[in-house]
Design a protein around this motif. Structure first.
Motif, PDB file in Angstrom:
ATOM      1  N   LYS A 223       0.723  -1.242   0.057  1.00 34.38           N
ATOM      2  CA  LYS A 223       0.019  -0.028  -0.040  1.00 34.38           C
ATOM      3  C   LYS A 223       0.761   1.262   0.016  1.00 34.38           C
ATOM      4  CE  LYS A 223      -3.508  -2.521   2.543  1.00 34.38           C
ATOM      5  NZ  LYS A 223      -3.800  -2.873   3.943  1.00 34.38           N
ATOM      6  N   ALA A 224       2.008   0.932   0.444  1.00 36.69           N
ATOM      7  CA  ALA A 224       3.048   2.396   0.526  1.00 36.69           C
ATOM      8  C   ALA A 224       3.520   2.609  -0.737  1.00 36.69           C
ATOM      9  CB  ALA A 224       4.148   2.447   1.785  1.00 36.69           C
ATOM     10  N   CYS A 225       3.900   1.593  -1.573  1.00 36.71           N
ATOM     11  CA  CYS A 225       4.641   1.764  -2.883  1.00 36.71           C
ATOM     12  C   CYS A 225       3.779   2.764  -3.596  1.00 36.71           C
ATOM     13  CB  CYS A 225       4.758   0.393  -3.476  1.00 36.71           C
ATOM     14  SG  CYS A 225       5.569   0.647  -5.077  1.00 36.71           S
ATOM     15  N   PRO A 226       4.672   4.106  -4.048  1.00 35.94           N
ATOM     16  CA  PRO A 226       3.735   4.819  -5.064  1.00 35.94           C
ATOM     17  C   PRO A 226       3.847   4.239  -6.126  1.00 35.94           C
ATOM     18  CG  PRO A 226       6.091   5.472  -4.572  1.00 35.94           C
ATOM     19  CD  PRO A 226       5.761   4.234  -3.478  1.00 35.94           C
ATOM     20  N   ILE A 227       4.473   3.372  -6.609  1.00 34.52           N
ATOM     21  CA  ILE A 227       4.533   2.986  -7.992  1.00 34.52           C
ATOM     22  C   ILE A 227       3.311   1.837  -8.455  1.00 34.52           C
ATOM     23  CG2 ILE A 227       5.883   1.905  -9.826  1.00 34.52           C
ATOM     24  CD1 ILE A 227       6.401   4.837  -9.201  1.00 34.52           C
TER      25      ILE A 227
END
Ligand code: SF4
Ligand code: SF4
Ligand code: SF4
Ligand code: SF4
Lengths: 273, 160, 378
Positions: A223-227
């Motif tokens: 969920k944190a991964c911006p990509i």
């Protein structure tokens, strides 16, 4: 502001009480973010802060990740859903947090996609217990594994090539507390600093290995991964390996040793000549 | 994206001799390799030996790094279970290698690239056999490997 | 320079024309992910009602709402077919800066046997046209120019990219929930660093050239009429009015001077995990690292993005770190943007694109941080 749910009301009341009686230095939970669908990790330190606490399925972080950093604050109460509590179990085993300096407020995880929604350890429980999730069949992993190896490699390489190495996945993970991560080591520099596809794969494979027996599938990293890299396909594969080979479901048994620090002389070794 | 994404020219040639990095534990497999040498047992000159105190010293990362740096294959060998000089080093290592082994397969990296074996100090012939086997497996897979091929500097080097 | 009209919103022909002139870069959606859908997320609708999002706004914090296995990412990419251009989005995932300061850039290569000889790498070979830059992203390039085109030490790689690139902007008519360009001196119809600005005015695009390069791209098109220009002005007013956030950045700059050790930083920093997200997705953040990579005698010097949020950013060779805590690093980001950069260059280092707000894994909102600082610092 939406009306607080029943468990939110209980949580706020309890937090106020704990803070009024000075039983804890703070209550670690979530407050609402400014954008819809966001929650912000929040340490309530005054009774008046208690009403800011929220609990819903947008609360993406694993709060256990904050506990080592808050050690100097004294005794802390923490709101723990299934995954938070599993990580706390691990962190206690790894000597990163002291169990007797924590007051664990257990709640069921509002996110019904979680494999373990109810907390494993707690000092008190608020609200209703969630129904037990059906045993995980890892259908997503098996579906992916059905692809030919070359396609799996290409798919994962394509995904991981997009990684910008912002390390959000690492930073939000309760397991990633190493003072110097192997990707940051510079003497020698094990992994290239740049987002080279092969270095990206190396980073993610080794991180996955470091997660073996420790990842609680909270999903905070993905969920944190911006990509939007599908990190859970890697983490869940590691969980499946650990479950199949060592019969371990991380963080669900406070008394069992971490599987990768232990062994059984009868462990399967069909891959060894 | 940049000037450094040139396609890799094929380097397949007829007489390919694989480069295999072998992590051998000091107490058993390294001594086994020694015995194979003293006994003049023939095995292919494909391995580059790295002596380690125990198979438990082999971080899975070393294996991946060797592949990334262009090793065609990796062999890790230690004492038979129960014979570890440090009592349990190889048992703990076995769990780590199991995770790595399964994960490599999941990533679609050919299973034959990375091999594990137990070879004691008395097993010179067995050591030679393992090396022969591993070499043939890697030879059949061909030069280089997926991790190395994905490396941009590697590509630039081959192209340049 | 006369404003022109692209009638009927027929961009295809216009795009083809651009592709004939130069390499075209524009927002492009990534191809569908090869991964199977997460079975769990199919049955579980997002927590938020889609109707809560204003039309045209991408899902906020897409990572939390869209199945993580099929998350599209729009980025500036080389366009080989006009159909790839996707202007129907608020902002690209990664900012325009990627085309000027790539996340991984080989500066030169060398042989370890002859280290005295290096082989330079040409930063950009052909002329490039960028289509669809948002005014905030383009305005950030003016800030980059101050850093990389500094008279004493201009950066040749950056300069080559800037000189060989024509930038066509796309005005924002519907700012997103995290946009605040007006609070930091920008405008949704701003023209900074642009050669040409397109304004979507319903049934046509107004094309407003700022430079000769931009004018050359539209000289063949019909001239805009007075009502066209009036309509665009109205759209700009509406878009400006949609952004409510304001902040007195001049006053804040003063307050920050005295507020280095204020206790407010502790609370602001608590949720922050010091990842590189806010700096990597920021169009104005420009810190980089340079490393040599070597393999079998061949080496390359590579420039890569770096972030002040990483502990490694300031760690000395001795092991000492002048910014040891996460709080120190978060504070540095705010200080650089709202105190140091303005002191040196006369402008805050933020264009209000809102990416750091949307993408922060901890849900930290820069606007909220600015407000807290305004209120708590003396
Ligand atoms: S690696 Fe596992 S424990 Fe860590 S954030 Fe990801 S899902 Fe959670
Ligand atoms: S969060 Fe995503 S982009 Fe950032 S390092 Fe992790 S996988 Fe890469
Ligand atoms: S503010 Fe958010 S995006 Fe930036 S470093 Fe902190 S957690 Fe990461
Ligand atoms: S600081 Fe945030 S809002 Fe400002 S330009 Fe950077 S990413 Fe955009």
């Amino acid at each position: 502001m939406p009306r607080p749910t029943a468990v939110e009301q209980q949580l706020r009341a309890r937090a106020r009480e704990l803070l009024e009686k000075r039983e804890v230095a703070g209550v670690l939970g979530f407050r609402a973010g400014t954008l819809p669908g966001t929650c912000v990790p929040f340490l309530a330190t005054e009774p008046g802060d208690a009403d800011r606490l929220v609990l819903n399925r947008d609360c993406a972080a694993n709060l256990a990740a904050w506990l080592p950093r808050l050690r100097h604050r004294g005794r802390i109460a923490v709101v723990a859903r299934g995954p938070d509590s599993r990580s706390i179990v691990n962190l206690v085993k790894e000597n990163q947090v002291e169990r007797d300096r924590l007051h664990i407020i257990g709640v069921a995880d509002p996110d019904d996609t979680q494999p373990v929604r109810n907390p494993v350890v707690f000092d008190e429980f608020l609200g209703e217990r969630a129904p037990d999730s059906p045993p995980d069949d890892y259908a997503d992993i098996r579906e992916f594994e059905a692809l030919p190896p070359a396609e799996r490699w290409q798919a994962l390489l394509d995904e991981l090539s997009r990684c910008i190495r912002c390390y959000a996945c690492r930073q939000v993970c309760p397991n990633c507390y190493c003072p110097t991560c192997f990707v940051d080591a510079s003497r020698p520099a094990w992994v290239g600093r740049t987002p080279d596809p092969s270095d990206n794969v190396l980073f993610h494979m080794v991180r996955a290995i470091h997660m073996a027996g420790r990842c609680v599938e909270c999903g905070a990293c993905a969920k944190a991964c911006p990509i939007g890299i599908p990190l859970m396909i890697i983490n869940r594969k590691v969980s499946l390996i650990v479950r199949d080979r060592f019969g371990s479901v991380p963080g669900t048994d406070p008394d069992a040793p971490l599987p990768l620090t232990a062994f059984d002389s009868e462990d399967r070794e069909e891959f060894i000549r | 994206m940049m000037a450094d994404t040139n396609p890799v020219p094929s380097t397949v040639s007829g007489d390919f001799e694989p480069r295999i990095v072998a992590f051998l534990c000091n107490w058993c497999s390294y001594a086994g390799a020694d015995l194979a040498g003293i006994s003049r047992i023939q095995y292919p000159p494909s391995i580059r030996v790295v002596r380690v105190p125990c198979s438990g010293r082999v971080d899975p990362f070393y294996i991946l790094k060797a592949l990334q740096q262009g090793a065609d294959g990796v062999l890790v060998s230690g004492c038979h279970p129960g014979d570890c000089h440090y009592l349990t080093g190889n048992y703990v290592a076995r769990r780590r290698f199991a995770v790595l082994h399964d994960l490599l397969g999941f990533f679609g990296i050919e299973p034959g690239r990375v091999s594990f074996s137990w070879v004691s100090a008395a097993e010179g012939e067995r050591f030679a056999e393992v090396v022969r086997e591993v070499t043939e497996r890697v030879r059949a897979l061909g030069p280089s490997n997926r991790l190395a091929d994905a490396r941009l500097t590697e590509k630039a080097e081959r192209a340049g | 320079m006369k404003p022109r009209i692209i009638p009927g919103k027929e961009l295809n022909g216009f795009i083809k024309g651009l592709m004939e002139r130069a390499e075209l870069y524009a927002p492009k959606e990534r191809d569908t992910s090869p991964f199977p859908a997460n079975p769990a997320s199919d049955e579980n609708p997002p927590a938020l009602d889609a109707a809560e999002h204003s039309a045209g706004t991408p899902p906020v914090n897409g990572n939390r709402e869209v199945s993580q296995f099929f998350r599209d990412t729009t980025e500036f990419r080389h366009i080989t077919d006009p159909a790839q251009v996707n202007l129907d989005h608020l902002n690209t995932k990664l900012p325009l800066k990627e085309l000027f300061l790539p996340r991984r850039e080989v500066m030169f290569t060398f042989d370890t046997d002859t280290p005295e000889r290096v082989e330079p790498v040409e930063a950009v070979a052909a002329e490039r046209i960028v289509l669809g830059a948002r005014p905030c992203d383009a305005a950030a390039l003016e800030m980059f120019d101050r850093v990389f085109l500094d008279e004493a030490t201009p950066d040749p790689y950056y300069r080559a990219r800037r000189e060989k690139t024509t930038i066509i902007g796309l005005a924002c008519n519907e700012p997103g929930p995290a946009c605040f360009c007006t609070a930091v001196g920008g405008s949704p119809h701003g023209s900074a660093a642009l050669d040409l600005l397109l304004v979507d005015s319903g049934d046509r695009y107004l094309a407003r050239p700022m430079t000769a390069k931009g004018e050359a791209l539209v000289a063949h098109l019909p001239e805009a009429t007075a009502p066209d220009i009036e309509k665009a002005a109205g759209l700009e007013q509406e878009a400006r009015a949609a952004m409510k956030f304001t902040s007195d950045t001049a006053a804040l700059q003063e307050k920050l001077k005295a507020g280095f050790d204020h206790k407010a930083w502790d609370e602001i920093a608590l949720p922050c995990v010091n990842c590189g997200v806010c700096t990597y997705v920021c169009p104005t953040c420009h810190c980089f690292d340079v490393t040599d990579e070597e393999s079998h005698g061949r080496g390359a010097r590579i420039r890569t993005w770096d972030s002040c949020q990483f502990s490694l950013f300031t760690r000395h060779a001795s092991g000492h770190n002048p910014r040891p805590t996460g709080r120190d690093r978060l504070r540095n980001r705010m200080m650089h943007k709202f105190r140091y950069f303005p002191a040196v260059h006369g402008t805050v280092l933020c264009v209000g694109c809102g990416r750091c707000i949307v993408e922060c894994p901890s849900g930290i909102d820069l606007r909220e941080t600015l407000t807290t600082l305004q209120e708590e610092l003396e």
